[in-house]
Design a protein around this motif. Structure first.
Motif, PDB file in Angstrom:
ATOM      1  N   PHE A 510      51.163  91.120  58.962  1.00 49.75           N
ATOM      2  CA  PHE A 510      51.409  91.492  57.479  1.00 49.75           C
ATOM      3  C   PHE A 510      52.584  90.519  57.093  1.00 49.75           C
ATOM      4  CE2 PHE A 510      54.616  93.334  55.016  1.00 49.75           C
ATOM      5  CZ  PHE A 510      53.879  94.060  54.148  1.00 49.75           C
ATOM      6  N   LEU A 511      53.547  89.982  57.966  1.00 46.77           N
ATOM      7  CA  LEU A 511      54.489  89.302  57.396  1.00 46.77           C
ATOM      8  C   LEU A 511      54.003  87.790  57.090  1.00 46.77           C
ATOM      9  CD1 LEU A 511      57.456  90.028  59.700  1.00 46.77           C
ATOM     10  CD2 LEU A 511      57.182  90.461  57.247  1.00 46.77           C
ATOM     11  N   ASP A 512      52.778  87.322  57.998  1.00 44.70           N
ATOM     12  CA  ASP A 512      52.417  86.022  57.547  1.00 44.70           C
ATOM     13  C   ASP A 512      51.612  85.957  56.490  1.00 44.70           C
ATOM     14  OD1 ASP A 512      51.786  83.375  58.368  1.00 44.70           O
ATOM     15  OD2 ASP A 512      50.151  83.938  59.530  1.00 44.70           O
ATOM     16  N   ALA A 513      50.873  87.173  56.209  1.00 42.82           N
ATOM     17  CA  ALA A 513      49.869  87.279  54.948  1.00 42.82           C
ATOM     18  C   ALA A 513      50.754  87.248  53.520  1.00 42.82           C
ATOM     19  CB  ALA A 513      49.127  88.499  55.125  1.00 42.82           C
ATOM     20  N   PHE A 514      51.868  88.081  53.589  1.00 44.43           N
ATOM     21  CA  PHE A 514      52.621  88.372  52.391  1.00 44.43           C
ATOM     22  C   PHE A 514      53.986  87.848  52.308  1.00 44.43           C
ATOM     23  CE2 PHE A 514      49.672  91.885  53.582  1.00 44.43           C
ATOM     24  CZ  PHE A 514      48.770  91.738  52.427  1.00 44.43           C
ATOM     25  N   ASP A 557      59.261  91.358  45.252  1.00 45.15           N
ATOM     26  CA  ASP A 557      58.904  92.140  44.021  1.00 45.15           C
ATOM     27  C   ASP A 557      57.434  91.732  43.897  1.00 45.15           C
ATOM     28  OD1 ASP A 557      61.293  92.815  43.303  1.00 45.15           O
ATOM     29  OD2 ASP A 557      61.835  90.987  41.899  1.00 45.15           O
ATOM     30  N   ALA A 558      56.842  90.758  44.425  1.00 47.39           N
ATOM     31  CA  ALA A 558      55.398  90.625  44.311  1.00 47.39           C
ATOM     32  C   ALA A 558      54.687  91.675  45.136  1.00 47.39           C
ATOM     33  CB  ALA A 558      55.116  89.193  44.661  1.00 47.39           C
ATOM     34  N   THR A 559      55.274  92.163  46.026  1.00 51.01           N
ATOM     35  CA  THR A 559      54.394  93.080  46.834  1.00 51.01           C
ATOM     36  C   THR A 559      54.737  94.637  46.251  1.00 51.01           C
ATOM     37  OG1 THR A 559      56.782  93.724  48.148  1.00 51.01           O
ATOM     38  CG2 THR A 559      55.101  91.985  48.942  1.00 51.01           C
ATOM     39  N   SER A 560      54.953  94.749  45.036  1.00 49.75           N
ATOM     40  CA  SER A 560      55.345  96.350  44.676  1.00 49.75           C
ATOM     41  C   SER A 560      54.200  96.647  44.175  1.00 49.75           C
ATOM     42  CB  SER A 560      56.334  95.922  43.314  1.00 49.75           C
ATOM     43  OG  SER A 560      55.927  95.233  42.252  1.00 49.75           O
ATOM     44  N   GLU A 561      52.968  95.973  43.589  1.00 48.59           N
ATOM     45  CA  GLU A 561      51.760  96.235  43.362  1.00 48.59           C
ATOM     46  C   GLU A 561      50.786  96.485  44.380  1.00 48.59           C
ATOM     47  OE1 GLU A 561      51.310  97.506  40.306  1.00 48.59           O
ATOM     48  OE2 GLU A 561      53.433  97.118  39.770  1.00 48.59           O
ATOM     49  N   LEU A 562      51.079  95.957  45.488  1.00 49.93           N
ATOM     50  CA  LEU A 562      50.274  95.917  46.702  1.00 49.93           C
ATOM     51  C   LEU A 562      49.850  97.111  47.258  1.00 49.93           C
ATOM     52  CD1 LEU A 562      48.868  93.750  48.475  1.00 49.93           C
ATOM     53  CD2 LEU A 562      51.056  94.097  50.064  1.00 49.93           C
ATOM     54  N   ARG A 563      48.524  97.294  47.209  1.00 48.78           N
ATOM     55  CA  ARG A 563      47.820  98.568  47.721  1.00 48.78           C
ATOM     56  C   ARG A 563      48.014  98.636  49.313  1.00 48.78           C
ATOM     57  NH1 ARG A 563      42.360  99.808  45.421  1.00 48.78           N
ATOM     58  NH2 ARG A 563      42.104  97.615  46.211  1.00 48.78           N
ATOM     59  N   VAL A 564      48.220 100.026  49.921  1.00 47.73           N
ATOM     60  CA  VAL A 564      47.887  99.981  51.404  1.00 47.73           C
ATOM     61  C   VAL A 564      46.549  99.549  51.831  1.00 47.73           C
ATOM     62  CG1 VAL A 564      48.081 101.436  53.221  1.00 47.73           C
ATOM     63  CG2 VAL A 564      49.592 101.513  51.601  1.00 47.73           C
ATOM     64  N   ARG A 565      45.661  99.896  50.823  1.00 44.32           N
ATOM     65  CA  ARG A 565      44.177  99.573  51.155  1.00 44.32           C
ATOM     66  C   ARG A 565      44.026  98.154  51.299  1.00 44.32           C
ATOM     67  NH1 ARG A 565      40.684 101.547  53.984  1.00 44.32           N
ATOM     68  NH2 ARG A 565      40.501  99.523  54.879  1.00 44.32           N
ATOM     69  N   ASP A 566      44.708  97.225  50.363  1.00 46.12           N
ATOM     70  CA  ASP A 566      44.797  95.806  50.550  1.00 46.12           C
ATOM     71  C   ASP A 566      45.469  95.264  51.801  1.00 46.12           C
ATOM     72  OD1 ASP A 566      43.761  95.827  47.994  1.00 46.12           O
ATOM     73  OD2 ASP A 566      45.714  95.599  47.267  1.00 46.12           O
ATOM     74  N   VAL A 567      46.481  95.882  52.412  1.00 47.12           N
ATOM     75  CA  VAL A 567      47.250  95.672  53.440  1.00 47.12           C
ATOM     76  C   VAL A 567      45.946  95.855  54.613  1.00 47.12           C
ATOM     77  CG1 VAL A 567      49.014  96.124  54.989  1.00 47.12           C
ATOM     78  CG2 VAL A 567      49.415  95.745  52.652  1.00 47.12           C
ATOM     79  N   ILE A 568      45.519  97.062  54.607  1.00 44.95           N
ATOM     80  CA  ILE A 568      44.711  97.346  55.815  1.00 44.95           C
ATOM     81  C   ILE A 568      43.432  96.281  55.907  1.00 44.95           C
ATOM     82  CG2 ILE A 568      42.856  98.855  56.683  1.00 44.95           C
ATOM     83  CD1 ILE A 568      44.688 101.132  55.199  1.00 44.95           C
ATOM     84  N   ASP A 569      42.925  95.889  54.779  1.00 47.88           N
ATOM     85  CA  ASP A 569      41.833  94.966  54.621  1.00 47.88           C
ATOM     86  C   ASP A 569      42.171  93.507  55.163  1.00 47.88           C
ATOM     87  OD1 ASP A 569      40.157  96.712  53.573  1.00 47.88           O
ATOM     88  OD2 ASP A 569      40.441  96.033  51.500  1.00 47.88           O
TER      89      ASP A 569
END
Length: 828
Positions: A510-514, A557-569
């Motif tokens: 997660f940290l490496d991706a975002f 701030d860039a992660t505010s619009e990030l959906r959990v579904r995007d994280v899971i993918d």
């Protein structure tokens, strides 16, 4: 009266004794205040203003210090001589000046790098002000850690349920461990062969040489990739003789390692003493406070002129003249930062040999390591003769080579030699005297199969070494970095190797991706360099804070619009090889084993990640992520592979736990060996099984007697004559080399041989023995301990009879318990 404030009560007592009348020495017990644990304790919009708080325990210490200060003529702050120590003095100064009546009380700062009378008195004679640069470097580091933790944690809780928290430096160290797991998972083993031949000269002299050249080209280590090719080379070598083309002997020297820095002490203590970084630092802290060693948080390798002179004098006293070089050794600095000015870690008085001062347990072992390393660094080089023999087949098409090394002078290695990471210890290999032009007969040629190995998982020693190499964190912080990762369940230490848990893998991906920039090695190392430049007064600490916060706030701030579904993918894709490895037994790992039609994938719930079926809710199949199930025997029995004679070795479980079994030859029983509890079943390889099943192992010959490594009733141990030495674990028993074995046995007590004292009045023999809990006398199954105050050598037959009789009167004979329950059930 002057009030002196130090960090620990142990150091306070020692220093008060040195200073005498006119001084009162009290301890702050470390930091007296910290950032308020709640949110908003650092305000980036107001020049990073801070809210500090004094907790309950520290409040009573502040009251005690304030009371003593009101009776003092001045305050002397004598906390540790590093960034953290300067910060503690800064906090003390600010808190005490706020107390009524103390605002104008004179206050100064003193530093010393060893708790000796001369060092303390010299520091008292040279007071200074608090170093603002060191304080600013501390503030920058502490505030950065706070901001990362408190800003990133809410993001994790919202986007990655189940994740506990993430730290600025810990997350980078976690990435290192997780990336090593990826390298291991993606590793494709390569099978290759080597060819060697046993050669005879005149039927008396012999050596083993390896094939290195074939048909005009040099063979690399992995160039022979088929057994057929290897066997063809064997046939060609076997069919003809060999001629010596060249013999070259080269003298070489090994230099001793530099005296210990914080990092190298942690590494060597992990290798030789099996200490964690935390255990090493806690033990070193106690040795420092007791005045036995210099300050243990240092990046420097230099020694004072007086210390070098004392060391050279001690070498001259303890060894012959050849062990003392003509001139002192000088060790250069490696890391250009503020703590470099400190001396290396050394005994405060080199004349205090290990064993001559009252130390026990960890302190005794660590002091001995520091004393030997310090002495060795000023001793003469070890000297060797390296011999190289080149041979060629008589037809000139194949070239073989043999190398040998013989130590001609031990030098510093007569006292100490540095441990090694993930490599074999060098052994002497003496070659016979061979002359150029001589011919040899091939006694036997053979091919040997090899398989490349994946990169090794980090040990504490290699992780510390890699963190230092990359410039991540500072040696003084490594112990806390490792502890945090373990405490949060992101990694585990198994067989002295770090394994990333599933929760750690998920967080790292997660940290490496975002937040890739903030877990990148280069970025973290560059930030460390900036913190060091703040220490040196080269950068403004607030500018560094502003630069970091501007970029980090945008990333959050860039992660505010990030959906959990995007994280899971993202997680599902990046962890595919880890969660769903393709094997011969399971070529479709994503196919649901429950319903047979659904596809497995990563899912996120409020308690963390898990694997679930795509046919949910019709199919409820799930598999939790978390700590691995090492040690469970649910997948047993399991075949590990054949030994060199083709006999299959299997891992099985039985009534008394897991065990190894080797298929027996016709007419014999299978050979079985219990698997020690400190070994991981999941990671038990064929190579390790072969070593276990052939225990005990001969490590080597020392003083004409074999040193044996064995697994006993009370754990792994070494034996040599009448001496036994305990080993740290099974892995050490399987891998320990001669140098370390000899060192361990040298520190072990000689076992008292069994002695027959004579017959009891009943006619039975009484024997004096030495056991795990000390000396004792034995008659048949009756055993009685020798009192501690009694020298075993002074025990007479009459004394032994009295001890035996007392034991028998108490019912001391061993009896075999009857399994009554089993008998009853058998009758039913």
């Amino acid at each position: 009266m002057d009030l002196v404030i130090v960090e620990s009560p142990a150091k306070a007592k020692t220093i008060e004794r040195y200073l005498g009348d006119g001084y009162k020495v009290l301890a702050s017990y470390g930091h007296i205040r910290d950032l308020d644990p709640g949110e908003g304790s650092v305000d980036p919009k107001n020049d990073f203003a801070q809210k500090w708080t004094i907790d309950g325990q520290a409040r009573s210490r502040v009251q005690e210090l304030s009371k003593a200060a009101k009776e003092a003529d001045r305050i002397i702050l004598a906390t540790d001589p590093d960034r953290e120590g300067e910060a503690i003095s800064w906090h003390l100064a600010n808190v005490l000046r706020d107390q009524r009546g103390l605002a104008k009380l004179p206050m100064s700062r003193v530093v010393f790098h060893e708790v000796t009378k001369s060092a303390v008195l010299e520091a008292m004679a040279n007071p200074r002000d608090i170093n603002d640069e060191l304080v600013h470097a501390y503030l920058a580091r502490r505030l950065l850690d706070y901001l990362v933790g408190y800003t990133l944690s809410p993001v994790l809780w919202r986007k990655l349920p189940g994740a506990r928290s993430a730290g600025r430096v810990q997350s980078v160290a976690l990435r290192l461990i997780c990336q090593r797991e990826v390298e291991i998972e993606s590793f494709v083993p390569l099978h290759y062969w080597s060819v060697e031949a046993d050669l005879e000269f005149d039927g008396k002299r012999g050596l083993t040489a390896k094939l290195e050249h074939a048909d005009g080209r040099k063979l690399g280590r992995e160039d022979i990739t088929s057994e057929e090719t290897a066997q063809a080379y064997v046939a060609r070598i076997s069919s003809q003789g060999m001629r010596v083309e060249a013999v070259k002997t080269t003298p070489r020297q090994n230099k001793p390692a530099a005296p210990f820095t914080t990092s190298t002490l942690q590494q060597e203590a992990a290798r030789k003493l099996r200490f964690s970084a935390k255990r090493t630092m806690q033990t070193a802290q106690r040795l420092y406070e007791a005045g036995h060693i210099t300050y243990m948080r240092t990046d420097g390798t230099s020694l004072s002129k007086d210390a070098v002179a004392d060391i050279r004098g001690m070498i001259e006293k303890e060894f012959d003249a050849k062990h003392l070089p003509n001139s002192p050794r000088m060790f250069g600095a490696k890391n250009p930062n503020a703590q470099e000015a400190h001396e290396a870690i050394r005994p405060t008085t080199i004349n205090r040999k290990p064993g001559s001062i009252k130390l026990e347990g960890d302190q005794e072992r660590l002091y001995s390591l520091i004393w030997k390393r310090t002495m060795a660094c000023q001793m003469a080089n070890a000297e060797y003769l390296d011999t190289r023999i080149d041979l060629r087949t008589l037809d000139g098409t194949l070239g073989l080579g043999a190398t040998g090394r013989v130590m001609t002078f031990g030098g510093f290695m007569d006292l100490y030699h540095e441990g090694l990471d993930d490599q074999e210890e060098e052994q002497d290999n003496r070659l016979p005297k061979i002359n150029e032009g001589e011919e040899a007969k091939v006694h036997e040629a053979r091919d040997i199969a090899h398989t490349t190995k994946p990169p090794a998982r980090f040990t504490e020693a290699t992780l510390v070494k890699e963190l230092e190499r990359l410039g991540i964190g500072r040696p003084s912080t490594y112990a806390s970095i490792i502890s945090v990762l373990e405490d949060r369940g992101y990694v585990r230490l198994d067989q002295r190797r770090f394994f990333a848990e599933d929760t750690g893998r998920v967080l790292s991906v997660f940290l490496d991706a975002f937040f890739h920039t903030y877990v990148a090695y280069d970025f973290t190392a560059e930030l460390e360099r900036k913190l060091d430049r703040i220490t040196n007064g080269e950068l403004d600490w607030l500018e560094v804070m502003r630069e970091f916060w501007t970029g980090f706030e945008k990333a959050v701030d860039a992660t505010s619009e990030l959906r959990v579904r995007d994280v899971i993918d993202v997680l599902d894709r990046e962890l595919d090889q880890h969660l769903f490895p393709v094997t011969e037994e399971n070529p479709e790992p994503r196919k649901c084993p429950a319903c047979g039609t659904g596809m497995l994938g990563l899912r996120i719930a409020k308690n963390g990640g898990f694997v679930g079926c795509s046919n949910y809710p019709e199919c409820n199949h799930t598999k939790n992520l978390g700590k691995s199930s090492d040690g469970e025997a649910s997948d047993l029995p399991r075949e590990l592979g054949p030994d060199e004679l083709g006999r299959m070795i299997s891992l099985k479980t039985g009534r008394f736990g897991p065990y190894l079994e080797r298929v027996a030859d016709e007419g014999e029983k299978p050979h079985r060996v219990s698997v020690p509890k400190d070994l991981s079943l999941e990671n038990l390889s064929l190579d390790m099984a072969l070593k276990l099943i052939t225990m005990p192992r001969q490590v080597g010959i020392h003083e004409d007697q074999p040193i044996m490594a064995n697994l006993g009733r009370y754990g792994p141990y070494l034996s040599h004559g009448n001496k036994n030495a305990k080993l740290a674990g099974t892995l050490e028993a399987l891998e320990i080399g001669m140098n370390l074995a000899v060192e361990k046995l040298a520190n072990a007590k000689e076992k008292m041989p069994a002695t027959e004292l004579g017959n009891h009045t009943n006619g039975k023999m009484i024997t004096l023995k030495s056991g795990r809990f000390g000396p004792y006398v034995q008659m048949d199954k009756v055993m009685a301990n020798i009192p501690k105050a009694t020298d075993p050598k002074e025990v007479t037959l009459a004394m032994a009879i009295e001890l035996i009789d007392k034991k028998m009167a108490k019912g001391g004979a061993k009896t075999t318990k009857t399994r009554a329950g089993a008998k009853k059930s058998a009758k039913k």
